[in-house]
Design a protein around this motif. Sequence first.
Motif, PDB file in Angstrom:
ATOM      1  N   UNK A 230       0.843  -1.198   0.000  1.00 55.83           N
ATOM      2  CA  UNK A 230       0.000   0.000   0.000  1.00 55.83           C
ATOM      3  C   UNK A 230       0.877   1.247   0.000  1.00 55.83           C
ATOM      4  N   UNK A 231       0.266   2.380  -0.244  1.00 55.50           N
ATOM      5  CA  UNK A 231       0.995   3.637  -0.405  1.00 55.50           C
ATOM      6  C   UNK A 231       0.844   4.483   0.859  1.00 55.50           C
ATOM      7  N   UNK A 232       1.953   5.024   1.408  1.00 58.05           N
ATOM      8  CA  UNK A 232       1.846   5.894   2.581  1.00 58.05           C
ATOM      9  C   UNK A 232       1.040   7.153   2.287  1.00 58.05           C
ATOM     10  N   UNK A 233       0.370   7.642   3.313  1.00 56.50           N
ATOM     11  CA  UNK A 233      -0.415   8.869   3.184  1.00 56.50           C
ATOM     12  C   UNK A 233       0.338  10.018   3.850  1.00 56.50           C
ATOM     13  N   UNK A 234       0.694  11.024   3.060  1.00 52.17           N
ATOM     14  CA  UNK A 234       1.375  12.189   3.625  1.00 52.17           C
ATOM     15  C   UNK A 234       0.474  12.923   4.613  1.00 52.17           C
ATOM     16  N   UNK A 235      -0.830  12.916   4.342  1.00 54.26           N
ATOM     17  CA  UNK A 235      -1.767  13.603   5.232  1.00 54.26           C
ATOM     18  C   UNK A 235      -1.815  12.960   6.606  1.00 54.26           C
ATOM     19  N   UNK A 236      -1.517  11.675   6.703  1.00 50.41           N
ATOM     20  CA  UNK A 236      -1.467  11.005   8.005  1.00 50.41           C
ATOM     21  C   UNK A 236      -0.063  11.021   8.593  1.00 50.41           C
ATOM     22  N   UNK A 237       0.956  10.947   7.734  1.00 47.51           N
ATOM     23  CA  UNK A 237       2.336  10.846   8.212  1.00 47.51           C
ATOM     24  C   UNK A 237       2.817  12.135   8.863  1.00 47.51           C
ATOM     25  N   UNK A 238       2.599  13.272   8.196  1.00 47.41           N
ATOM     26  CA  UNK A 238       3.188  14.525   8.679  1.00 47.41           C
ATOM     27  C   UNK A 238       2.619  14.965  10.033  1.00 47.41           C
ATOM     28  N   UNK A 239       1.291  14.938  10.250  1.00 46.84           N
ATOM     29  CA  UNK A 239       0.800  15.296  11.591  1.00 46.84           C
ATOM     30  C   UNK A 239       1.307  14.357  12.680  1.00 46.84           C
ATOM     31  N   UNK A 240       1.429  13.062  12.366  1.00 47.53           N
ATOM     32  CA  UNK A 240       1.930  12.123  13.375  1.00 47.53           C
ATOM     33  C   UNK A 240       3.384  12.424  13.722  1.00 47.53           C
ATOM     34  N   UNK A 241       4.187  12.735  12.709  1.00 52.92           N
ATOM     35  CA  UNK A 241       5.582  13.093  12.981  1.00 52.92           C
ATOM     36  C   UNK A 241       5.672  14.381  13.792  1.00 52.92           C
ATOM     37  N   UNK A 242       4.828  15.362  13.450  1.00 53.34           N
ATOM     38  CA  UNK A 242       4.875  16.645  14.160  1.00 53.34           C
ATOM     39  C   UNK A 242       4.468  16.484  15.621  1.00 53.34           C
ATOM     40  N   UNK A 243       3.376  15.763  15.873  1.00 53.10           N
ATOM     41  CA  UNK A 243       2.900  15.623  17.248  1.00 53.10           C
ATOM     42  C   UNK A 243       3.841  14.751  18.074  1.00 53.10           C
TER      43      UNK A 243
END
Length: 285
Positions: A230-243
Amino acid sequence: MLKHLFLNRLLWAVTGLLALSAAGTGVLRPGIYDAVVSSELIPGAYSQDLLSVAAGLGLLYLSYAARPDRPKYQIVALGLLGYLFYAYGIYVIERTYNGLYLLYMAVFALSFWAMVTAGSTLDPALRTVSLPRAMRIASASGAVLQPLIFYPLWIVMLLPLMRTGEQIDSLYSIFILDLCFIMPGFLMLSFLTYRNHRTGLLLLPALYVLGFTLIFSLAVGELVKPLFGTVPSQAALLPALALSGLFLVLLILHLAQLRTERPAPESPTAAPSPYPRFTPNRPSS
């Protein structure tokens, strides 16, 4: 910080060893989830197992290295226990009935009772605790962020289910664990830290350990998706990394500026005698 440290360290070691066994099996054999977890959630289970392996190893090390004069080690251990309580609470509540389910229940129960044991053996007279005012306010403010995000988000998702009576098949454990345990913990310890209470100053960084590991596992779940086609979602990845990055920064700063000092022991003084002191007359020369 903790009395009866040997008992606490023993519980950490057993919990860490069992978590390492369960999570290591999931990492080496992700196919154990095929029959009990939907295909779109398997990357998340895999990433959670990766973080649980790290948490288990961390607990094993801390069970060896923690000493009465190392309260920050004890704080980190409590945070890792909180993470394992949450991670294996998901497996237990979601009825992940594979061959490891009893092991999941053991980690879930042991991590909970290890935290209860730690709470009951906190020594209020052992140390004085302090944190600079600016850091105290920053840490308390950062702790409020997670409830501000997830209380409205989860409640908005629950309201349609409450109107229709629909029972979802997966991830309902997140509502239970977050709304009943994690978010109230952040709110209470944030308030205690703002009020300069020793319990908040000591235990809030443990919640930052928990928050970092939980949110970072979501980021790892996106990064490992190519392993499962499957393909990673930038919309899910970036907030998780930030928080997760925010929680890590707050954890490091809080622990770096936290001061725990053992009160100086009072020097023993002899009780005054009820009788007058007799001094013999010196002979005159």
